[in-house]
Write an enzyme that holds these catalytic residues in place. Structure first.
Site, PDB file in Angstrom:
ATOM      1  N   GLU A 168       2.720   4.734  -2.872  1.00 29.86           N
ATOM      2  CA  GLU A 168       3.222   5.900  -3.604  1.00 29.86           C
ATOM      3  C   GLU A 168       2.383   6.187  -4.844  1.00 29.86           C
ATOM      4  O   GLU A 168       2.151   7.347  -5.195  1.00 29.86           O
ATOM      5  CB  GLU A 168       4.684   5.681  -3.991  1.00 29.86           C
ATOM      6  CG  GLU A 168       5.631   5.531  -2.823  1.00 29.86           C
ATOM      7  CD  GLU A 168       5.512   6.663  -1.836  1.00 29.86           C
ATOM      8  OE1 GLU A 168       5.276   7.815  -2.255  1.00 29.86           O
ATOM      9  OE2 GLU A 168       5.633   6.396  -0.630  1.00 29.86           O
ATOM     10  N   ASP A 226      -2.983   4.757   2.067  1.00 32.99           N
ATOM     11  CA  ASP A 226      -3.050   3.382   2.565  1.00 32.99           C
ATOM     12  C   ASP A 226      -4.271   2.664   2.009  1.00 32.99           C
ATOM     13  O   ASP A 226      -4.191   1.520   1.543  1.00 32.99           O
ATOM     14  CB  ASP A 226      -3.108   3.361   4.094  1.00 32.99           C
ATOM     15  CG  ASP A 226      -1.806   3.792   4.755  1.00 32.99           C
ATOM     16  OD1 ASP A 226      -0.769   3.798   4.061  1.00 32.99           O
ATOM     17  OD2 ASP A 226      -1.839   4.128   5.955  1.00 32.99           O
TER      18      ASP A 226
END
Length: 499
Positions: free
Chosen positions: A149, A217
């Site tokens: 996040e 990621d």
């Protein structure tokens, strides 16, 4: 200090933003999966985090983020738990300290919801659902979600997605921003809205979102590795979620906005393998937080909580056994089995006298037992080691209130709300102390701050106006109230201009 919501669930918020077209599959917060490493060759990552400068400035993002946070406080079951907030904040900022391209402060908070989800939005705000703690089996797995996040924020994925959408859809920045923010917290709304788009537009948005997910990621794994978490925690958590919900008719919200195709899992696994394998000791604080959530925020009864604690303890290492004792103590405390709670908490605190989880619980215990002097003594001793610590300070003020030392409580809470102006707990207690002292103006001012934190600007201004009328004419207090009215009116106007 006990302060947890009685409501449960999530409602879609669209009160102030009125989007003309919802952005389907917007990059709401993808889970982050922490990975850390002692030493590894750095992964070359493209510097593409600022390509959205033509759409929104960092300052504008902060304005939208602050506005949306106020809306969330008004409509979502935000967990206002001092101990959990301290833990989440500590974990989040450990990761931020190891992230690249950080251009904004970060705020981490929890929503009481058993669904697995996390999301980030403008201004560095990162929300975690309490359900994440029930599925992440280690601190590294939770950190992987948070790191992912953080990467969405640092790489400005919301602004970049809005820029992409603006190229194809005639809409104002406000409408696009509102769509993005709505889809972040309510992914089902975004998914439903996609049926109204053309196939070509849909495919473009899906591709753009997948690209952002992979980028988050990559950056997330790099951040986790630098912060000292297990590199393989991200693919491990991804794989377990994918297996668990592979055939589910209703996947959790996180998988609606962060799908886990096999190639994405493979990609994260390959990246994690570029770091030396490492195993870190289980985090007691993580498991204490997890037990607290099971006892108080999982929406289950005391018997079910006890059963979860017993079953989970059998599969864990001895280092984290105190976390399950702590969880049982909370259940006993909340069901008023005070002698059993006292026996456990006394032993835990004797073994770890500076642990805020235990100090918070034992102060509640002695308030319930009608012995606030015992709680006060323990808290004052702890504050000598950690002066102005938020958990200890709010508990200390609460005990002063229970002892009816309202003047001392008011002074302590004035300091606390100055240091922690966005904690509604402090304002609630200050309102209580002011009311007990007969200071109606200060009571109104504290209640006004709570309203402003929840975007109820008009009521907040009304309360401050009443406080100003009560205060002595020409006094410094009246001048302070009048100045705050001006600030609130300016903030309200700026907020309403976002529509």
């Amino acid at each position: 200090m006990d302060n947890y919501p009685s409501c449960y669930g999530v409602t879609v918020i669209n009160t102030f933003f009125r989007p003309r077209s919802l952005l389907a599959l917007t990059l709401s917060a993808a889970l982050t999966f922490p990975t850390n490493v002692m030493s590894a060759d750095p992964i070359e990552l493209p510097s593409i985090g600022t390509t959205a400068g033509g759409t929104l400035t960092i300052d504008q993002e902060s304005i939208y983020g602050e506005a949306y946070m106020r809306m969330l406080r008004n409509s979502y079951p935000i967990v206002n738990d001092p101990v959990l907030n301290e833990y989440i904040d500590s974990l989040g900022h450990r990761l931020v300290a190891n992230a690249n391209d950080v251009k904004t402060p970060f705020t981490f908070f929890m929503i009481r919801d058993r669904n697995i989800n996390a999301f980030a939005f403008f201004g560095g705000y990162v929300a975690l659902h309490s359900g994440l703690f029930l599925h992440a089996k280690s601190e590294s797995e939770l950190a992987s979600v948070v790191a992912h996040e953080i990467a969405h924020v640092t790489q400005r994925h919301l602004a970049r997605s809005m820029e992409e959408q603006a190229r194809r859809t005639p809409a104002t920045i406000a409408a696009l921003a509102g769509s993005l923010l709505l889809a972040i917290a309510a992914p089902e709304a975004g998914i439903a809205a996609i049926t109204a788009t053309t196939a070509g537009s849909m495919q473009s948005q899906i591709n753009y979102t997948r690209s952002n997910e992979r980028e988050a990621d990559r950056f997330g794994i790099a951040t986790l590795a630098k912060a000292g978490f297990e590199p393989d925690a991200m693919p491990r958590f991804f794989s377990r979620l994918a297996d668990e919900y592979r055939y589910a008719s209703k996947p959790p919200p996180m998988l609606l906005t962060h799908p886990l195709p096999e190639d994405r899992i493979t990609d994260t696994r390959e990246r994690a393998q570029q770091y030396p394998p490492m195993r870190i000791m289980p985090s007691l604080d993580y498991h204490l937080a997890r037990s607290r959530i099971v006892a108080r925020y999982a929406g289950i009864n005391s018997d079910a909580a006890m059963d979860w604690l017993e079953r989970t303890e059998r599969r864990t290492s001895p280092e984290i056994k105190p976390a399950f004792e702590y969880g049982r103590a909370l259940v006993y405390l909340d069901t008023r089995k005070l002698d059993q709670a006292e026996e456990i908490l006394t032993k835990l605190l004797r073994d770890d006298p500076n642990n805020n989880f235990y100090l918070d619980a034992i102060s509640d215990l002695y308030i319930e037992k009608g012995e606030p002097d015992v709680a006060l003594k323990k808290l004052e001793a702890a504050l000598k080691n950690k002066p102005r610590n938020s958990v200890l300070s709010i508990n200390h003020a609460n005990v002063l209130l229970k002892k009816e030392r309202y003047q001392d409580a008011s002074r302590a809470l004035q300091r606390y709300t100055h240091d922690n102006p966005e904690d509604v707990n402090g304002w609630h207690l200050l309102s209580e102390a002011s009311d007990a002292l007969g200071r109606n103006d200060e009571d109104l001012a504290a209640r006004a701050e709570i309203l402003a934190l929840k975007a109820n600007w008009n009521k907040a201004i009304q309360f401050y106006t009443q406080a100003s009328q009560i205060a002595e004419l020409g006094s410094l207090k009246q001048a302070r109230y009048d100045a705050r009215i001006d600030q609130l009116m300016e903030q309200r106007d700026r907020f309403l201009n976002l529509r």
